[in-house]
Enzyme design. Structure first.
Site, PDB file in Angstrom:
ATOM      1  CG  ASP A   7      -1.704   1.209   1.435  1.00 16.25           C
ATOM      2  OD1 ASP A   7      -2.352   1.626   0.461  1.00 16.25           O
ATOM      3  OD2 ASP A   7      -1.698   1.788   2.550  1.00 16.25           O
ATOM      4  CG  LEU A   8       1.666   5.727  -1.770  1.00 16.00           C
ATOM      5  CD1 LEU A   8       3.127   5.488  -2.136  1.00 16.00           C
ATOM      6  CD2 LEU A   8       1.016   6.637  -2.813  1.00 16.00           C
ATOM      7  CG  ASP A   9      -1.888   7.469   0.582  1.00 17.72           C
ATOM      8  OD1 ASP A   9      -0.951   8.195   0.243  1.00 17.72           O
ATOM      9  OD2 ASP A   9      -2.941   7.354  -0.082  1.00 17.72           O
ATOM     10  CB  THR A  15       0.467  10.538   2.033  1.00 16.88           C
ATOM     11  OG1 THR A  15       0.658   9.135   1.859  1.00 16.88           O
ATOM     12  CG2 THR A  15       1.460  11.293   1.185  1.00 16.88           C
ATOM     13  CE  LYS A  43      -4.623   6.106   9.361  1.00 16.66           C
ATOM     14  NZ  LYS A  43      -3.783   5.621  10.464  1.00 16.66           N
ATOM     15  N   GLY A  44      -7.440   3.747   3.492  1.00 16.18           N
ATOM     16  CA  GLY A  44      -7.621   2.689   2.505  1.00 16.18           C
ATOM     17  C   GLY A  44      -8.892   2.829   1.691  1.00 16.18           C
ATOM     18  NE  ARG A  47      -9.667  12.357  -4.178  1.00 19.87           N
ATOM     19  CZ  ARG A  47      -9.190  12.683  -5.381  1.00 19.87           C
ATOM     20  NH1 ARG A  47      -9.828  13.565  -6.138  1.00 19.87           N
ATOM     21  NH2 ARG A  47      -8.083  12.139  -5.854  1.00 19.87           N
ATOM     22  CB  SER A 112      -2.358   2.993  -3.701  1.00 15.60           C
ATOM     23  OG  SER A 112      -2.901   4.182  -3.184  1.00 15.60           O
ATOM     24  CB  ALA A 113      -7.732   3.363  -2.195  1.00 16.38           C
ATOM     25  CB  SER A 114      -4.119   7.306  -3.504  1.00 19.42           C
ATOM     26  OG  SER A 114      -3.859   8.627  -3.946  1.00 19.42           O
ATOM     27  CG  ASN A 116      -3.717  12.530  -5.636  1.00 17.25           C
ATOM     28  OD1 ASN A 116      -3.766  13.226  -6.643  1.00 17.25           O
ATOM     29  ND2 ASN A 116      -4.633  12.597  -4.687  1.00 17.25           N
ATOM     30  CE  LYS A 143      -5.957  -0.912  -0.828  1.00 15.55           C
ATOM     31  NZ  LYS A 143      -4.800  -0.156  -0.330  1.00 15.55           N
ATOM     32  CD  GLU A 167      -3.601  -1.683   3.019  1.00 19.87           C
ATOM     33  OE1 GLU A 167      -3.661  -0.828   3.910  1.00 19.87           O
ATOM     34  OE2 GLU A 167      -3.971  -1.464   1.866  1.00 19.87           O
ATOM     35  CG  ASP A 168      -1.885   2.661   6.441  1.00 19.25           C
ATOM     36  OD1 ASP A 168      -2.263   2.235   5.334  1.00 19.25           O
ATOM     37  OD2 ASP A 168      -2.115   3.818   6.830  1.00 19.25           O
TER      38      ASP A 168
HETATM   39  C1  BG6 Z   1      -5.852   5.734   0.311  1.00 14.53           C
HETATM   40  C2  BG6 Z   1      -5.908   6.468   1.632  1.00 14.53           C
HETATM   41  O1  BG6 Z   1      -4.556   5.279   0.079  1.00 14.53           O
HETATM   42  O2  BG6 Z   1      -6.245   6.586  -0.750  1.00 14.53           O
HETATM   43  C3  BG6 Z   1      -7.301   7.044   1.836  1.00 14.53           C
HETATM   44  O3  BG6 Z   1      -5.603   5.569   2.684  1.00 14.53           O
HETATM   45  C4  BG6 Z   1      -7.652   7.938   0.661  1.00 14.53           C
HETATM   46  O4  BG6 Z   1      -7.331   7.761   3.046  1.00 14.53           O
HETATM   47  C5  BG6 Z   1      -7.562   7.123  -0.629  1.00 14.53           C
HETATM   48  O5  BG6 Z   1      -8.968   8.438   0.812  1.00 14.53           O
HETATM   49  C6  BG6 Z   1      -7.885   7.950  -1.873  1.00 14.53           C
HETATM   50  O6  BG6 Z   1      -6.870   8.883  -2.087  1.00 14.53           O
HETATM   51  P1  BG6 Z   1      -6.915  10.059  -3.150  1.00 14.53           P
HETATM   52  O7  BG6 Z   1      -5.480  10.526  -3.198  1.00 14.53           O
HETATM   53  O8  BG6 Z   1      -7.362   9.476  -4.442  1.00 14.53           O
HETATM   54  O9  BG6 Z   1      -7.852  11.072  -2.619  1.00 14.53           O
HETATM   55 MG    MG Z   2      -2.745   3.186   3.555  1.00  6.69          MG
END
Ligand code: BG6
Ligand code: MG
Length: 219
Positions: A7-9, A15, A43-44, A47, A112-114, A116, A143, A167-168
């Protein structure tokens, strides 16, 4: 174990703290009490789902346009934090673990779910470690659904049962377990109790444990 998924964040970079600050900023604006304990549920999680949870917490229902505007506002706030990021924000001893695996030619993926995730990896200079990146731009089922990790395993060409996930997030551990992978929680054991193993951070993960993972037979 033959494939490693990170996982990233909150695992590779800190982050998770910036996500929290950006949500807290919006929550304050909306008059919704929001603590770090509440943030565990974020977390995870995507958005969009985070904002749904926040509005549920505040008992608010808003038209779609307002929802989209707040999503944008949160992300802009978050981007202002990550725009200043560099390698100094890589969490302690993460490079040592990545290097250990690279030296042994063990394939690694980011899951990652992000949305970014890619720019952050580039900013901190870790992109070259990962054979593949599966992020929030591709994943449809968030997730705790295992989709993100199953996609990563598939791209690594490794069976899910032979993958390790770091994973965190509670939702992330649930996703790794649902994928049939070996789950390692990074953080508080009280939160991540469902993981196969929990470490406070990577400084607790010694080379001996990494060797053990490589020898470990499937669950
Ligand atoms: C996950 C974070 O990695 O990404 C979440 O743990 C976050 O807290 C999710 O909401 C989505 O991230 P982003 O950068 O697309 O807003
Ligand atoms: Mg995370």
């Amino acid at each position: 174990m033959k494939g490693f998924i990170f996982d990233l964040d909150g695992v590779i970079v800190d982050t998770a703290r910036y996500h929290y600050l950006a949500w807290k900023h919006l929550a304050d604006q909306l008059g919704i009490p929001f603590t770090e304990a509440d943030n565990e549920r974020f977390k995870g999680v995507s958005r969009r789902r985070c904002l749904e949870i926040l509005l549920e917490m505040g008992g608010l229902q808003v038209p779609g346009e307002q929802f989209e505007a707040w999503l944008l506002e949160k992300n802009e706030d978050y981007l202002s934090y990550i725009s200043k990021m560099d390698a100094s924000e890589i969490l302690p001893e993460v490079p040592r673990v990545l290097e250990f695996l690279r030296e042994r030619d063990v394939p690694m993926a980011l899951g990652s779910a992000s949305k970014n995730a890619r720019p952050i990896l580039e900013k901190v200079g870790l992109a070259s470690y990962f054979r593949t990146v599966v992020d929030g731009n591709e994943v449809v089922k968030a997730k705790p659904d295992p989709q993100v990790f199953l996609m990563a395993a598939d791209r690594l060409g490794v069976a899910p049962a032979e993958c390790v996930v770091f994973e965190d997030a509670q939702a992330g551990i649930a996703a790794a377990n649902a994928a049939g992978m070996y789950s390692i929680g990074i953080g508080d054991a009280a939160v991540l109790g469902e993981a196969d193993r929990v470490f406070r951070d990577f400084t607790e993960i010694r080379p001996g444990f990494m060797e053990h993972l490589l020898q470990l037979e499937i669950k």
